[in-house]
Design an enzyme around this catalytic site. Structure first.
Site, short mmCIF file in Angstrom:
data_model
loop_
_atom_site.label_atom_id
_atom_site.label_comp_id
_atom_site.label_asym_id
_atom_site.label_seq_id
_atom_site.Cartn_x
_atom_site.Cartn_y
_atom_site.Cartn_z
N ASP A 47 -9.31 -2.08 -2.94
CA ASP A 47 -8.36 -1.41 -2.90
C ASP A 47 -8.40 0.26 -2.43
O ASP A 47 -9.36 1.03 -2.74
CB ASP A 47 -8.46 -1.06 -4.71
CG ASP A 47 -7.06 -0.32 -4.97
OD1 ASP A 47 -6.12 -1.43 -5.92
OD2 ASP A 47 -6.86 0.60 -5.23
N TYR A 52 -4.37 7.80 -0.23
CA TYR A 52 -5.98 8.28 -0.37
C TYR A 52 -6.84 9.22 1.05
O TYR A 52 -7.51 9.37 1.02
CB TYR A 52 -6.84 6.78 -1.32
CG TYR A 52 -6.63 6.71 -1.68
CD1 TYR A 52 -5.69 7.05 -2.54
CD2 TYR A 52 -7.23 4.84 -2.55
CE1 TYR A 52 -5.67 6.32 -4.29
CE2 TYR A 52 -7.65 4.71 -3.48
CZ TYR A 52 -6.49 4.84 -4.36
OH TYR A 52 -5.75 4.13 -5.69
N LYS A 77 -0.57 1.05 -0.92
CA LYS A 77 0.00 1.59 -2.06
C LYS A 77 1.11 2.71 -0.96
O LYS A 77 0.60 3.64 -0.41
CB LYS A 77 -0.45 2.41 -2.66
CG LYS A 77 -1.69 1.24 -3.64
CD LYS A 77 -2.65 2.55 -5.29
CE LYS A 77 -3.64 1.46 -5.38
NZ LYS A 77 -4.64 1.75 -4.90
N HIS A 110 2.98 3.43 -5.36
CA HIS A 110 1.52 4.11 -6.07
C HIS A 110 1.71 5.05 -7.46
O HIS A 110 1.60 4.43 -8.74
CB HIS A 110 1.60 4.97 -4.97
CG HIS A 110 -0.39 5.60 -4.60
ND1 HIS A 110 -0.85 5.93 -4.54
CD2 HIS A 110 -0.91 5.81 -6.83
CE1 HIS A 110 -2.31 5.88 -4.59
NE2 HIS A 110 -2.21 6.12 -6.55
#
Ligand code: A2P
Length: 274
Positions: A47, A52, A77, A110
């Protein structure tokens, strides 16, 4: 059967490995080794997220691990702040390029609102904007660039907005879910509608690890608090996404084939974690 090799069935007909490897807060230069170690430990589900800033590292780690593309399930996401069709389309194109894995298994919105407004009372709901984002995701899905679509941090009204107005239904809602924080209303809604609940921060971002009640219960089962917490999320029929950058933790977090007794599950359900 091990939880690591079991799958949830998604309402779009695909399946998803029951444990995923989380990479939130894993820097891009650390991600390749963490992901390679995770694959070696048996994870087949990774994931990540555009936000990120480690998609390139995740892709590099997967290629270094040498796992066949079809044997790994990769989620990313669309960033929370992108609330238009064009912004979402650009983000999806960038994710595809950064990951460089050919396609994305699961793409999530997200969050329903940009982060600064997520926890602000009276913030706008972004229903129309989330639908625009969803339309861009449906386009990528129709092209085959994305295999399944879902959401993250959505409440019931946010989900209903998409299911009632979109063509493709979300198959997953990824939410913060751990001992002491189980979001019962949205979890029950998702589970009664076949939407898989993914549990991010199953260890409460590490804050649960020293909790005295959990330390005592874990000792009785001869497991670590991390293993107890991951097992708890599995027994709640959610899909845990434990995150770690340390090889021994990455490996230990896959050893969760024990059973928490009903009475202990009830104790964990009632635990309030400060
Ligand atoms: P690290 O990343 O330094 O290895 P969550 O999955 O709830 O977000 O929690 C992640 C946090 O828990 C990280 O700080 C991670 O440390 C830590 N962690 C993950 N697995 C373990 C484990 N088995 N034992 C102790 N700490 C762990």
């Amino acid at each position: 059967m091990s939880a690591l090799t079991e799958h949830f069935r998604l309402t779009d007909g695909r399946s998803i490995p029951k444990i995923g490897f989380g990479t939130w807060q894993t820097p891009d230069d650390v991600a390749p080794e963490a992901v390679r170690t995770a694959i070696e430990a048996g994870y087949t589900h990774i994931d990540t997220a555009r936000a990120y800033e480690n998609e390139a590292g995740v892709g590099t780690g997967l290629r270094a691990a040498g796992i066949a593309r079809e044997h790994v399930f990769v989620t990313t996401k669309v960033p929370a702040q992108f609330k238009s069709y064009d912004e979402a389309k650009a983000a999806i194109d960038t994710s595809l390029k950064e990951l460089d894995l050919g396609y994305i298994d699961l793409l999530l919105i997200h969050a329903p609102k940009p982060w600064p407004q997520m926890f602000t009372d009276g913030a706008p709901r972004y229903f129309d904007e989330n639908l625009d984002v969803w339309l861009a995701m449906e386009k990528a899905y129709a092209r085959g660039d994305v295999r399944s679509l879902g959401v993250s941090n959505f409440d019931v009204a946010d989900i209903q907005n998409i299911t009632s107005r979109g063509d493709v239904a979300p198959v997953v809602n990824q939410i913060r879910f751990h001992v002491g924080h189980t979001q019962p209303a949205v979890t029950a809604y998702c589970q009664s509608h076949g939407i898989v609940v993914e549990a991010y921060s199953p260890l409460g971002t590490g804050k649960l690890l020293g909790q005295p009640d959990l330390v005592a219960m874990a000792a009785r089962y001869d497991v670590s608090v991390a293993q107890l917490c991951i097992r708890y999320t599995l027994q709640k029929d959610t899909l845990p996404l434990p995150k770690s950058t340390h090889a021994e933790f990455i490996r230990a977090n896959t050893q969760v084939d024990f059973l928490i007794a009903d009475a202990d599950m009830a104790t964990l359900d009632a635990l309030t974690v400060s």
